[in-house]
Design an enzyme around this catalytic site. Structure first.
Site, PDB file in Angstrom:
ATOM      1  N   HIS A   1       0.803  -1.228   0.000  1.00  0.00           N
ATOM      2  CA  HIS A   1       0.000   0.000   0.000  1.00  0.00           C
ATOM      3  C   HIS A   1       0.830   1.269   0.000  1.00  0.00           C
ATOM      4  O   HIS A   1       0.268   2.361   0.132  1.00  0.00           O
ATOM      5  CB  HIS A   1      -0.915   0.055   1.221  1.00  0.00           C
ATOM      6  CG  HIS A   1      -1.959  -1.014   1.261  1.00  0.00           C
ATOM      7  ND1 HIS A   1      -3.225  -0.841   0.752  1.00  0.00           N
ATOM      8  CD2 HIS A   1      -1.913  -2.269   1.739  1.00  0.00           C
ATOM      9  CE1 HIS A   1      -3.928  -1.961   0.941  1.00  0.00           C
ATOM     10  NE2 HIS A   1      -3.147  -2.841   1.543  1.00  0.00           N
TER      11      HIS A   1
ATOM     12  N   LYS B   1      -8.720  13.764   4.949  1.00  0.00           N
ATOM     13  CA  LYS B   1      -7.851  12.586   4.927  1.00  0.00           C
ATOM     14  C   LYS B   1      -6.793  12.778   5.990  1.00  0.00           C
ATOM     15  O   LYS B   1      -6.715  13.850   6.600  1.00  0.00           O
ATOM     16  CB  LYS B   1      -7.188  12.415   3.552  1.00  0.00           C
ATOM     17  CG  LYS B   1      -6.584  13.732   2.989  1.00  0.00           C
ATOM     18  CD  LYS B   1      -6.001  13.555   1.587  1.00  0.00           C
ATOM     19  CE  LYS B   1      -7.001  13.651   0.469  1.00  0.00           C
ATOM     20  NZ  LYS B   1      -7.333  12.372  -0.132  1.00  0.00           N
ATOM     21  N   ARG B   2      -5.935  11.747   6.251  1.00  0.00           N
ATOM     22  CA  ARG B   2      -4.836  11.927   7.186  1.00  0.00           C
ATOM     23  C   ARG B   2      -4.003  13.135   6.763  1.00  0.00           C
ATOM     24  O   ARG B   2      -3.861  13.426   5.573  1.00  0.00           O
ATOM     25  CB  ARG B   2      -3.958  10.669   7.218  1.00  0.00           C
ATOM     26  CG  ARG B   2      -4.586   9.531   7.988  1.00  0.00           C
ATOM     27  CD  ARG B   2      -4.859   9.897   9.444  1.00  0.00           C
ATOM     28  NE  ARG B   2      -3.628   9.932  10.198  1.00  0.00           N
ATOM     29  CZ  ARG B   2      -3.236   8.996  11.046  1.00  0.00           C
ATOM     30  NH1 ARG B   2      -4.012   7.951  11.288  1.00  0.00           N
ATOM     31  NH2 ARG B   2      -2.098   9.097  11.685  1.00  0.00           N
TER      32      ARG B   2
ATOM     33  N   LYS C   1       0.358  14.569   1.001  1.00  0.00           N
ATOM     34  CA  LYS C   1      -1.032  14.783   0.576  1.00  0.00           C
ATOM     35  C   LYS C   1      -1.300  16.265   0.299  1.00  0.00           C
ATOM     36  O   LYS C   1      -2.320  16.636  -0.254  1.00  0.00           O
ATOM     37  CB  LYS C   1      -2.000  14.242   1.627  1.00  0.00           C
ATOM     38  CG  LYS C   1      -1.932  12.716   1.777  1.00  0.00           C
ATOM     39  CD  LYS C   1      -2.897  12.215   2.842  1.00  0.00           C
ATOM     40  CE  LYS C   1      -2.755  10.736   3.160  1.00  0.00           C
ATOM     41  NZ  LYS C   1      -3.429   9.862   2.176  1.00  0.00           N
TER      42      LYS C   1
ATOM     43  N   LYS D   1     -15.189   7.837  -3.382  1.00  0.00           N
ATOM     44  CA  LYS D   1     -16.426   8.107  -2.641  1.00  0.00           C
ATOM     45  C   LYS D   1     -17.013   9.458  -3.037  1.00  0.00           C
ATOM     46  O   LYS D   1     -18.227   9.614  -3.199  1.00  0.00           O
ATOM     47  CB  LYS D   1     -16.152   8.064  -1.128  1.00  0.00           C
ATOM     48  CG  LYS D   1     -15.672   6.706  -0.651  1.00  0.00           C
ATOM     49  CD  LYS D   1     -15.030   6.749   0.739  1.00  0.00           C
ATOM     50  CE  LYS D   1     -14.244   5.466   1.011  1.00  0.00           C
ATOM     51  NZ  LYS D   1     -13.349   5.576   2.181  1.00  0.00           N
TER      52      LYS D   1
END
Ligand code: 26Q
Length: 818
Positions: free
Chosen positions: A362, A554-555, A560, A666
């Site tokens: 991952h 998100k985290r 990110k 999503k």
């Protein structure tokens, strides 16, 4: 709305009686003085009644039919709440709603009383939960195996803008979904020594005599598939002290010592590690990994042998999937069990191990690749260390036999890392011990072949394959967005509920239909109003539902790039200040996410978001045209409230660093448009949804790599070329948003100028331009909603049912029902 149509009165009456019985006799309350949580418990216990028969029957018929089972080994299952999930998949949702209504109770209030099971950090844990639901729906016999953490992921609160962590206590009121199985208690050893023995036939054998023993006790939760297609088991292990040892010490008068040993043993299942990338190898983490792997493998071998099957048929009856390297010690443990407990020969044991195990990667982040110091392994798991050395020796011998002598190559594919203190590379162990290794998006899989597993891939070119992630539409569309689901059913028929993956396509034909577009817009406004209410209650900030809801949840991680989004917020703010009279599009920037408690830079980014929010939201010049909100304590339930209310989905990681992403799917499913880089699954999403229906910007993974390779990490040129960026950096760095501590962000900004590893400055102008395209489209509602409808229509492929079908057919070799 979404569930079955009007419920039959008799079913409602029966269910109502069942709930009242549970409330009285199991919860011990009368309807008149029951709290929401009492009703939740009664309802869950009532629902259980409808689950257990099917569960039992499923498990017996799998045994009878000798069907192959999948075992999904994961240190994380981020399941969230289960009440609506279970009622809905059982077909009881409307019945339960009506039954409660007749009792004067609101199902929505009862829903909120269930605590989130936060047994995971983020994407990897949520994926495991989506997979469990899909496997049940596709009637694939499966067990999820993990740890029953007493404390899941910490609760986040914000004090003066900073993240604070509080312990999470989901089990305080018990868990009505679980079944304790005290009779299923498995002995787990640690430490001690290994002795060479001679078997009765004179063969050499190894015997491990652990110094410490504890027990793993099973707790089972049923996982119900859509329309009860299948009922599987999530089996979570709890650590308990070994009773006999404890008694011995009690009897010897060592009361304190016995209690201390028990506490030490039981600490293994106490708490989930709150990092979504590896931090310095801690002994307790390794103990967690071995604890749950050993319990799970012993349990499944017992089940296999208990059916009268031979070990040779293990791969025909059992497929074990390793969720990242966290359970990679399974390679050595399965070997140990086969060799030492069942006396198999090395070659046969190795053949069975490889044929049974498969591994999903991952992440490519170097700091997240697990490795354990050899010294620690030797102390905690001496027999496993021996086995790992042997696997390595056979592996290297086999290469030499193939005339491969390249020292650098042998070093790279070795299980032991030599130059950074001696460490065991868990990625290489998982790769060698598995017949199949997969990545989670097309791009990520390609990069796996070119980077982390480059050399192993050359040696085993058929081993790596791609399985692009997916999400369960039952939770992320039907439950999270009943309004949109109702609309889709009107448009496409109720068959949609049974096959959303394919039926959603039918919506394409209606994308230009004004009524459908209006329906989408109305549904969105409804969900935005609901979210606005939540924000007002929790933060006291009023949001304008007419504004564009621009969401990044998100985290919190540098790769990110929440910071890139914040730079955009600051640049927008300055634009307004520089020309207050210009026409503007009202926009709300919504953030949520947790930072690892030890990740200082991520925590500073949360503080910056809150600092910017305070200044911008209070500035009269802004007149509410821009709002910034950070909603605390992001979890599955909050995601279910936020995602259906989003107009714009931020998926802006530095290209090459996000393995897949799943919230991107999503959001698109719920009709939000994506602004994103060509990273992870965004690449495949843009291919399927059509580039013209997303806002793609920025450097590609190749370009990022080329710049890093050339050492071009100073951004002086980019900054000089972008007055907007220059001004934003200047403002943040000089304390415009932190008047109480003008230097709070000086180092952060200096980092961006001189060592911009995540390419924020390099991508800033492209991001700004993409955001301008967003605004242009938003000003043309017919085009915006056309694109929104197409997002929902074309995202069907990203269903976890599709992903699971691919795992089933290509890796596990199990038939798919459902
Ligand atoms: C490892 C060792 C010690 C402590 C913690 C950890 C640890 C825990 C969790 C390491 C990694 C994780 C989680 C990783 C994760 O969530 N990865 C995400 O997986 C998603 C599902 O495949 C992808 O969509 C995301 O791109 C990826 O970041």
């Amino acid at each position: 709305m979404q569930g079955s149509s009007t419920p039959v009165p008799e079913q409602v009456e029966n269910f109502k009686q069942e709930v009242l019985t549970r409330l009285r006799y199991d919860v011990g309350k009368d309807a008149a003085d029951a709290y929401a949580h009492d009703w939740f418990e009664a309802l869950a216990l009532a629902a259980r009644r409808y689950i257990v028969d099917g569960w039992d029957e499923a498990s017996h018929s799998i045994d009878r039919g000798r069907r192959k089972r999948v075992y999904y080994l994961s240190l994380e299952f981020l399941i969230g709440r289960l009440l609506i999930d279970n009622l809905s998949n059982l077909g009881l949702l409307e019945i339960a709603r009506e039954a409660l209504l007749q009792l004067g109770v609101d199902l929505e209030q009862v829903r909120l009383a269930e605590p989130d099971a936060a047994l995971g950090n983020g994407g990897l844990g949520r994926l495991a939960a989506c997979f469990m639901e899909s496997m049940a729906t596709l009637d694939i016999p499966a067990y999820g195996y993990g740890i029953r953490y007493e404390h899941g992921l910490f609760r986040q609160s914000i004090a003066d803008g900073w993240q604070q962590e509080q312990p999470e206590t989901w089990l305080d009121f018990g868990n009505p979904w679980e079944f304790e199985r005290p009779e299923c208690s498995i002995s787990i050893g640690f430490g001690g020594s290994v002795y060479a023995l001679n078997g009765s036939d004179g063969s050499a054998r190894q015997h491990w005599e652990p110094m410490e023993r504890l027990r793993a006790v099973a707790y089972d939760m049923p996982i119900v598939g859509w329309r009860r297609a299948g009922v599987n088991t999530l089996r979570l292990w709890r650590a308990r002290g070994e009773e006999t040892l404890k008694l011995d010490r009690f009897n010897a008068g060592d009361h304190l010592g016995a209690v201390a040993d028990t506490a030490r043993a039981e600490s293994i299942s106490r708490v989930l590690y709150p990092a979504d990338s590896t931090e310095a190898g801690q002994e307790l983490r390794l103990r967690q990994e071995y604890f749950f792997v050993s319990a799970s493998l012993q349990d499944l071998l017992q089940r296999h042998l208990g059916q009268g099957l031979a070990l040779a048929s293990l791969p025909a009856r059992v497929a074990i999937q390793l969720n990242d390297t966290h359970p990679a010690i399974a390679v050595a443990e399965l070997m140990r069990l086969l060799l030492d407990d069942h006396y198999l020969q090395w070659e046969q044991a190795w053949g069975l191990t490889v044929a049974t195990l498969s591994y999903t990667n991952h992440t490519l982040l170097p700091e997240a690749l697990e490795s354990w110091p050899v010294a620690l392994m030797e102390r905690l798991l001496p027999r496993h260390m021996q086995i790992i050395y042997l696997v390595n020796a056979f592996h290297i011998d086999a290469l030499r036999a193939k005339d491969i002598h390249d020292f650098a190559l042998l070093r790279a594919v070795s299980l032991i890392e030599e130059d950074n203190g001696r460490r065991v590379r868990m990625g290489n162990l998982a790769f060698l011990g598995s017949h199949s290794v997969n990545g989670v998006s097309a791009l990520h899989t390609e990069l796996m072949r070119e980077t982390v597993f480059r050399d192993l891939h050359r040696l085993y070119p058929a081993r790596i394959s791609n399985k692009t992630n997916g999400v369960t539409f039952r939770r992320w569309l039907f439950q999270a967005n009943p309004e949109l689901t109702g609309l889709l059913c009107e448009c496409l028929g109720r068959e949609l509920l049974d096959d959303p993956e394919r039926r959603l396509r039918g919506l394409e034909a209606h994308a230009g239909d004004a009524a459908v577009q209006r329906g989408f817009a109305q549904q969105r406004r409804h969900n935005k109003a609901r979210l606005a209410q939540l924000v007002e209650e929790r933060l006291g900030i009023r949001l304008d539902v007419e504004a564009l809801f621009d969401v990044q949840v998100k985290r919190i991680h540098e790769y990110k790039r929440q910071l890139l989004n914040l730079l955009h917020a600051v640049a927008l703010y300055q634009d307004i200040r520089n020309d207050p009279a210009a026409p503007r599009l009202p926009r709300v920037k919504i953030f949520a996410g947790k930072a690892a408690p030890s990740y200082h830079q991520a925590k500073l980014i949360i503080k910056l978001a809150n600092d910017i929010a305070r200044i911008v939201n209070d500035d009269p010049t802004v007149r509410g045209l821009l709002k910034v909100v950070f909603i605390p304590n992001y979890n599955v339930s909050l995601a279910e409230a936020i995602i259906p209310a989003a107009d714009l989905s931020e998926q802006i990681s530095t290209a090459g660093l996000e393995a897949s992403g799943t919230s991107n799917m999503k959001f698109a499913l719920n009709g939000a448009l994506t602004i994103g880089t060509l990273d992870g699954a965004n690449v495949e999403m843009s291919e399927r949804i059509g580039l013209e229906n997303l806002f793609i910007f920025g450097l590609t993974a190749q370009q990022v790599e080329a710049r890093k390779h050339a050492g071009e990490l100073s951004m002086a040129g980019e900054i000089a070329a972008s007055p907007r960026l220059q001004e934003a950096l200047q403002a943040i760095g000089s304390g415009v948003f932190s008047p109480d501590d003008a230097n709070r962000y000086t180092a952060l900004v200096e980092g961006l100028r001189h060592d911009d590893r995540f390419m924020l400055c390099a991508d800033f102008e492209a991001y700004w331009q993409a955001q301008a395209r967003v605004e242009a489209l938003w000003r043309e509602p017919a085009r915006w909603w056309h694109a929104a409808v197409l997002n929902t229509a074309r995202v069907g492929w990203f269903s976890s049912d599709r992903t699971i079908r691919e795992y089933a057919e290509e890796i596990w070799k199990v038939p798919v029902g459902g």
